[in-house]
Design a protein around this motif. Sequence first.
Motif, mmCIF file in Angstrom:
data_model
loop_
_atom_site.group_PDB
_atom_site.id
_atom_site.type_symbol
_atom_site.label_atom_id
_atom_site.label_comp_id
_atom_site.label_asym_id
_atom_site.label_seq_id
_atom_site.Cartn_x
_atom_site.Cartn_y
_atom_site.Cartn_z
ATOM 1 N N LEU A 1 -43.220 -5.881 -16.231
ATOM 2 C CA LEU A 1 -42.215 -6.315 -17.202
ATOM 3 C C LEU A 1 -42.209 -7.840 -17.192
ATOM 4 C CD1 LEU A 1 -39.884 -5.362 -19.126
ATOM 5 C CD2 LEU A 1 -38.347 -5.697 -17.177
ATOM 6 N N TYR A 2 -42.525 -8.431 -18.337
ATOM 7 C CA TYR A 2 -42.590 -9.889 -18.451
ATOM 8 C C TYR A 2 -41.504 -10.354 -19.411
ATOM 9 C CZ TYR A 2 -44.303 -14.572 -19.573
ATOM 10 O OH TYR A 2 -44.400 -15.924 -19.758
ATOM 11 N N LEU A 3 -40.629 -11.257 -18.927
ATOM 12 C CA LEU A 3 -39.504 -11.743 -19.720
ATOM 13 C C LEU A 3 -39.818 -13.093 -20.344
ATOM 14 C CD1 LEU A 3 -38.302 -9.483 -18.039
ATOM 15 C CD2 LEU A 3 -36.275 -10.887 -17.649
ATOM 16 N N GLU A 4 -39.124 -13.399 -21.421
ATOM 17 C CA GLU A 4 -39.393 -14.641 -22.146
ATOM 18 C C GLU A 4 -39.095 -15.891 -21.325
ATOM 19 O OE1 GLU A 4 -36.784 -15.769 -25.422
ATOM 20 O OE2 GLU A 4 -35.500 -14.069 -24.951
ATOM 21 N N ASP A 5 -38.305 -15.766 -20.258
ATOM 22 C CA ASP A 5 -38.050 -16.923 -19.402
ATOM 23 C C ASP A 5 -39.111 -17.077 -18.315
ATOM 24 O OD1 ASP A 5 -37.446 -14.909 -17.626
ATOM 25 O OD2 ASP A 5 -35.410 -15.593 -17.176
ATOM 26 N N GLY A 6 -40.147 -16.218 -18.354
ATOM 27 C CA GLY A 6 -41.237 -16.303 -17.403
ATOM 28 C C GLY A 6 -41.106 -15.397 -16.196
#
Length: 356
Positions: free
Chosen positions: A5-10
Amino acid sequence: MKGILYLEDGTVYMGKGFGKSGTSVGELVFNTSMTGYQEILTDPSYAGQVITMTYPLIGNYGVNRFAWESKKSFARGLVVKSISNTPSNYTCENSIDEMLKSMNIVGIYGVDTRSITKKIRSNGALKCVISTEELSISALEDCLKNGQYNEDYMEEVSTKEIITIKNQGPKIAVMDFGAKNNIINNLKHRNCDITIFPYNATYEEIMEIKPDGVLLSNGPGDPKSVECAIKTVKKIITKTPTFGICLGHQILALAVGGDTYKMKFGHRGGNHGVYDIQRDRAYITSQNHGYAVDEQSIEEKGMIITHRNLNDNSIEGMQHKELPVFSVQFHPEGAPGPEDTSYLFDKFMGLMKDSR
């Protein structure tokens, strides 16, 4: 099968994959329900979203043919702490893994869902990539940057044609913004003659059946994206009793000249306390929304507040001072969650009877 799971905040969460093998882009949200994962996954209001379940064990009672809230899932992914591979329940027909595979939904488990939930509560809903493929961080960044992401899912979730369910009771027109099956079931149980219209049906098309009342359903995304429906509802409320649920509540607010706003992380779960001002009673409700009605915007638009959220005091219900028009932000039909507020369907029946 690995999961990521990769979030937009890194931020990156590594786990294991289940369900469909692949990669999806969506808005990461969390749901606090302890049960009802099948109904949650098939609720059209989750279109475009990756759902994190805060309850740590999902899938322990399996899935069955009776708990579908729509014909398919419109969600983009499911994130859980742990899954059960040995479900046990007398209604069980399949596992959660088999359900996700059949609906082409990517899932991951073995991640810290508490950390994910705390991050969403602190930063708000985030865009994310969920994947079970061997992708580099740069590839995940590209997926997030180039992935199809919007908040206008009406075309995807609404019926494409007019559907009629004949009965002997009052004639109800349902504007389908992503209606759950249990909303329709509640109308069936009250012997209603139901006609379900696409979200972009015109005022003339709806009035052609001469409805006794109009129900504005739940649905996904930003209510302001449905301009055609807002214009239609503006005309409808002057002619016939109207009941709005969730997105229908927000569209009603816009139709009377009010405003809506995006919440930081929304309300999603089957355990949200709501105070009914008129009944002087508190209820536990089922909710799923990321937008809310701006209170100041409706103060001089003929609306009075009937329900408030007991956690953040946001508007959970309203009705018109003169017209037979009312709405609620929560889900009186439950599915999943308590059905304590199903009396609102009876209120709708009473408004139609009084207006004849």
